[in-house]
Design a protein around this motif. Sequence first.
Motif, short mmCIF file in Angstrom:
data_model
loop_
_atom_site.label_atom_id
_atom_site.label_comp_id
_atom_site.label_asym_id
_atom_site.label_seq_id
_atom_site.Cartn_x
_atom_site.Cartn_y
_atom_site.Cartn_z
N UNK A 116 74.50 -18.38 91.72
CA UNK A 116 74.91 -17.72 93.12
C UNK A 116 75.74 -18.47 93.41
N UNK A 117 77.37 -18.80 93.74
CA UNK A 117 78.52 -19.41 94.14
C UNK A 117 78.71 -18.69 94.82
N UNK A 118 78.75 -19.62 96.40
CA UNK A 118 79.76 -19.57 97.64
C UNK A 118 80.91 -20.34 97.99
N UNK A 119 82.23 -19.18 97.95
CA UNK A 119 83.70 -19.59 98.37
C UNK A 119 83.87 -19.03 99.53
N UNK A 120 84.53 -20.16 100.53
CA UNK A 120 84.09 -20.37 101.49
C UNK A 120 86.14 -20.27 102.00
N UNK A 121 86.79 -18.76 101.73
CA UNK A 121 88.93 -19.99 101.79
C UNK A 121 88.85 -20.44 103.34
N UNK A 122 89.76 -21.67 103.64
CA UNK A 122 89.99 -22.29 105.19
C UNK A 122 91.55 -21.28 105.21
N UNK A 123 92.05 -21.34 104.05
CA UNK A 123 93.28 -20.65 104.71
C UNK A 123 93.41 -19.44 104.35
N UNK A 124 93.14 -18.12 105.16
CA UNK A 124 93.04 -17.23 104.54
C UNK A 124 92.87 -16.58 105.91
N UNK A 125 93.94 -16.05 106.11
CA UNK A 125 92.70 -15.32 107.41
C UNK A 125 91.64 -14.67 107.52
N UNK A 126 91.13 -13.83 108.37
CA UNK A 126 89.99 -12.85 108.19
C UNK A 126 88.99 -12.87 107.57
N UNK A 127 88.49 -13.93 106.52
CA UNK A 127 88.15 -13.71 105.40
C UNK A 127 86.83 -15.37 105.58
N UNK A 128 85.50 -14.20 105.77
CA UNK A 128 84.62 -15.55 106.00
C UNK A 128 83.99 -16.10 104.75
N UNK A 129 83.81 -15.34 103.45
CA UNK A 129 83.12 -15.70 102.67
C UNK A 129 83.35 -14.42 101.55
N UNK A 130 83.04 -15.20 100.18
CA UNK A 130 82.85 -14.47 98.99
C UNK A 130 81.75 -15.23 98.06
N UNK A 131 81.04 -13.92 97.72
CA UNK A 131 80.22 -14.36 97.49
C UNK A 131 79.51 -14.13 95.64
N UNK A 132 79.37 -15.07 95.21
CA UNK A 132 79.73 -14.35 93.31
C UNK A 132 77.63 -14.27 93.05
N UNK A 133 76.99 -13.08 92.22
CA UNK A 133 75.45 -13.61 92.33
C UNK A 133 76.22 -13.03 90.54
N UNK A 134 76.50 -14.44 89.53
CA UNK A 134 76.29 -14.24 88.37
C UNK A 134 75.08 -14.10 87.20
N UNK A 135 75.04 -13.49 86.16
CA UNK A 135 73.97 -13.64 85.58
C UNK A 135 73.62 -14.22 84.64
N UNK A 136 73.35 -15.29 83.46
CA UNK A 136 73.38 -15.86 82.37
C UNK A 136 74.06 -15.45 81.50
N UNK A 137 74.44 -13.81 81.04
CA UNK A 137 75.35 -13.80 79.74
C UNK A 137 76.64 -13.15 80.88
N UNK A 138 76.59 -13.18 81.87
CA UNK A 138 78.35 -13.14 82.54
C UNK A 138 78.75 -12.03 83.18
N UNK A 139 77.76 -10.94 83.63
CA UNK A 139 77.85 -9.81 84.41
C UNK A 139 77.38 -10.58 86.01
N UNK A 140 77.91 -9.84 86.91
CA UNK A 140 78.10 -9.88 87.79
C UNK A 140 78.42 -9.22 89.01
N UNK A 141 78.06 -9.62 90.11
CA UNK A 141 78.59 -8.97 91.74
C UNK A 141 79.21 -9.93 92.59
N UNK A 142 80.30 -9.10 93.43
CA UNK A 142 81.23 -9.80 93.97
C UNK A 142 80.72 -9.40 95.50
#
Length: 159
Positions: A116-142
């Motif tokens: 589970x990867x949480x990314x919070x850009x500080x210099x992008x207007x109107x974007x709170x966060x992006x969360x990646x859920x990646x399986x051990x095999x490399x498939x996932x969702x954002x």
Amino acid sequence: MKTLRNLLILVLIVGIGSSVAVAQNKKEKKRATIKNNIENKHYTFNANNAIPLSGGTIQLTSEYDLKITPDSIVSFLPYYGVAHFDVPYGSTDLGIKFTSTKFEYKAVQKKKGGWEIIIKPKDVKNLQSMTLFISADGYGSLAVNSVNRDNISFDGYLE
């Protein structure tokens, strides 16, 4: 004749066993590479499908991705959904397209080897966060959480 048959069966069993071992070895190498890339912040998430908050899954026919490096995030993703305000009238570029050099990055490995990867850009207007859920095999969702737009998620894989 009996020994020939037994020998043939033994060769088949050894062949199948070695094929399974090779496949397991490839899988373990792939998982180790994915783990290394996530920990070193050096990978690309390629989106195959977009899933807007209101509506069904949209198959993406062009190449869309989110590139992560230690010093930047580059997003080239489409957007399907409702923009509530702060969008110029007549704008045709409603994608999630930006480059960020100031961001928080937190990667947590889960019990089954996924991430589970949480990314919070500080210099992008109107974007709170992006969360990646990646399986051990490399498939996932954002999952993309915006301030002035409906949330959207993407299915895809790590490269």
